[in-house]
Design a protein around this motif. Structure first.
Motif, PDB file in Angstrom:
ATOM      1  N   ARG A 275       6.681 -14.049   6.957  1.00 37.72           N
ATOM      2  CA  ARG A 275       5.865 -12.842   7.086  1.00 37.72           C
ATOM      3  C   ARG A 275       4.872 -12.746   5.919  1.00 37.72           C
ATOM      4  NH1 ARG A 275       9.934  -7.893   8.687  1.00 37.72           N
ATOM      5  NH2 ARG A 275      10.826  -8.850  10.597  1.00 37.72           N
TER       6      ARG A 275
ATOM      7  N   CYS B 113       7.239  -5.084  11.053  1.00 36.88           N
ATOM      8  CA  CYS B 113       6.675  -5.911  12.126  1.00 36.88           C
ATOM      9  C   CYS B 113       7.178  -5.422  13.478  1.00 36.88           C
ATOM     10  CB  CYS B 113       7.062  -7.382  11.922  1.00 36.88           C
ATOM     11  SG  CYS B 113       6.325  -8.141  10.465  1.00 36.88           S
TER      12      CYS B 113
ATOM     13  N   CYS C  64       2.409  -7.430  12.463  1.00 38.23           N
ATOM     14  CA  CYS C  64       2.883  -6.941  11.179  1.00 38.23           C
ATOM     15  C   CYS C  64       1.936  -5.883  10.637  1.00 38.23           C
ATOM     16  CB  CYS C  64       2.993  -8.093  10.171  1.00 38.23           C
ATOM     17  SG  CYS C  64       4.265  -9.311  10.637  1.00 38.23           S
TER      18      CYS C  64
END
Length: 562
Positions: free
Chosen positions: A489, A496, A519
């Motif tokens: 991420r 997210c 995200c």
């Protein structure tokens, strides 16, 4: 002037109906140019005003205008009802109903895109609704009402013609009978009496010089002949036109009194007829001359019929007089067996026509017919003080007490009928308006709105709420499938979203499933990642105790913990 006032009133009411329809059915016709809208409304009001003079043109014209301007639907219903009720030719009514049904469908379908109704198909639907509610229903009701009006008028005319024919036949029968009797008496009696009077006058002049002692006898003969001539004129007067009691100048002070009736009875007794007289009440010497003469005629005519048709029968003459009525009854029994047959056959009863007429002129009644015992009876009932009878040819006017009552009754009946027709018309117009507006509302609700625009694809910078509205929602299965298999991420991502993307057949054949990760950093979309994960299917056999269990999807808070 009256027609102008009515036209102005109808135009005003029609304008109010159009305005009311506009206010209720808002949105139908608003797209038209104001000047064109005013022109169409004026044309519709003009066609409404002339609907009685030009029913077919008015009905078809309003039906065509209704397709362009649905607000004139109530005016079309009024014109359709009036036209079909007024038209007497079935072909013209059919043309109006068919044309009035087709024209609004065609005009509304063609102009629908330009009047903000919708596509052509919705214009056709709206035109069909308007045609059914404002042309067919009022037109069929008007046609039925017109048929009923014409049927009632024909029945009234037929009844009046039958009554008039009956009156003419009765009058012709009476006139024919009077003429026949008058001609017969004139031919048989008048000429002989004229000769007797002439010879009696010459004999009186001759005896004045030769035998003065016999002059009085000759004068008596001449006087009797003169009286007979006067009686003959009186009878001929009765056989004249209906309307008045003729011959009153031939009366004497004794005619119709008790003494006069007794004299008639004595004459019949002298001819061998057994007659009994029963007089009840005071004498008739104080009654009017026409009443006394009617009594005299009833008794004399009845005794004459006895002499002619029932010679030898016993006769009872009854006269009852009180303050209100005078009743005369002459009843004879059955002639004895040995009596001679009548010289002439029994008549048809027309000989009593003049007698019945005389009694009716005084306001009385006369009944003549056989008795249960086999004889014959003549019964007359006269008012002691008859009303004044108008002269010949003048119909009797109703009394003052009856004129206001009859006039007020006719006026009240006509007013009630007009009020009932007005109430029925208003209810019918309200029903047509409700049906028309209901159909218009249904079509308006079915109109398509603006073109559908699919939601925008998520893009960087959108808020979390906008992304959720653009997606089908987040699924736990997608988050669990991405756990441990997703790319790293972004460092700034705080949370997210793993929406459900479905199962693409292409990736399924390859044993993979595509996922999308959105995200967010402080509720703002900062990254969109697409990746695939292996597609794991559950085995058909029972899993062994040592088989690993599927991992559970961690939440965003769990992922953020060290």
């Amino acid at each position: 002037m009256r027609n102008l006032w009515r036209a102005g009133l109808e135009g005003t009411c029609g304008g109010l109906l159009v305005l009311g329809t506009f206010s209720v059915a808002n949105g139908l016709g608003d797209a038209l140019d104001p000047n064109l809208l005013i022109l169409l409304v004026l044309c519709a009001l003009t066609l409404l005003v002339v609907r009685r003079r030009y029913p077919l043109t008015s009905g078809l014209g309003l039906a065509a205008l209704m397709g362009v301007l649905p607000a004139v639907g109530l005016l079309t219903g009024i014109a359709a009802y009036t036209a079909t009720r007024q038209l007497t030719v079935a072909r013209r009514r059919t043309v109006l109903l068919l044309g009035g049904t087709v024209l609004p469908i065609v005009s509304c379908g063609l102009t629908a895109p330009y009047t903000d109704v919708g596509p052509h198909i919705f214009g056709v639907a709206l035109g069909a609704v308007l045609a059914a509610t404002t042309v067919l229903v009022p037109g069929l009701v008007g046609a039925a009402a017109g048929q009923q009006d014409r049927l009632l008028l024909a029945l009234r005319e037929r009844t009046a013609a039958a009554e008039e024919a009956e009156r003419q036949a009765d009058s012709a029968s009476r006139i024919h009978e009077r003429s026949r009797i008058a001609a017969e008496m004139h031919d048989l009696v008048g000429h002989r009496l004229s000769l007797i009077s002439l010879h009696a006058g010459g004999l009186e002049l001759a005896l004045q010089k030769q035998a003065p002692d016999l002059q009085s006898e000759a004068a008596l003969v001449r006087g009797a002949t003169r009286d007979a001539m006067r009686e003959l004129r009186e009878v001929l007067g009765v056989l004249g036109p209906l309307g008045r009691d003729t011959g009153t100048e031939a009366l004497t002070d004794a005619t119709g009194t008790r003494a006069d009736i007794e004299a008639l009875v004595e004459e019949s007794r002298g001819g061998g007829v057994l007659v009994d007289l029963n007089w009840s009440g005071p004498d008739l010497d104080r009654r009017e001359a026409r009443v006394r003469r009617a009594v005299h005629r009833v008794v004399r005519e009845s005794l004459t019929n006895v002499h002619r048709y029932a010679a030898g029968a016993r006769v009872d003459v009854t006269v009852t007089h009180d303050e209100q009525r005078v009743r005369i009854t002459v009843r004879n029994g059955v002639p004895p067996t040995g009596a001679a047959p009548p010289a002439a056959p029994v008549g048809t009863g027309r000989g009593l026509t003049g007698l019945r007429e005389r009694v009716a002129l005084l306001g009385g009644t006369l009944a003549a017919g056989p008795t249960p015992a086999g004889g014959f009876e003549v019964a007359a009932d006269l008012p002691a003080e008859p009303e004044t009878v108008p002269e010949t040819g003048t119909p009797a006017e109703p009394t003052a007490a009856h004129v206001p009552e009859a006039a007020s009754g006719r006026s009240l009946s006509g007013m009630q009928r007009r009020l009932a027709d007005a109430a029925t018309g208003l209810l019918g117009l309200a029903g047509v308006g409700v049906m028309m507006l209901f159909g218009m509302v249904l079509v308006d609700q079915a109109r398509p709105g603006q073109n559908y625009e699919p939601p925008q694809e998520p893009r960087l910078g959108m808020s979390r709420a906008e992304v959720q509205n653009a997606l089908y929602g987040e699924g736990d299965e997608a988050r669990a499938a991405a756990f441990g298999r997703e790319p790293p991420r972004p460092k700034s991502a705080t949370s997210c979203m793993y929406p459900f993307t479905g199962n693409d057949p292409k990736h399924r054949e390859e044993g993979e499933m595509e996922l999308v990760r959105y995200c967010f950093t402080d509720d703002t979309l900062t990254a969109i990642d697409r990746f695939t994960v292996p597609l794991v299917t559950e085995p058909t056999d029972t899993p062994s105790p040592t088989a690993p269990t599927a991992p559970t999807a961690p939440t965003d808070l769990q992922e953020q913990q060290p």
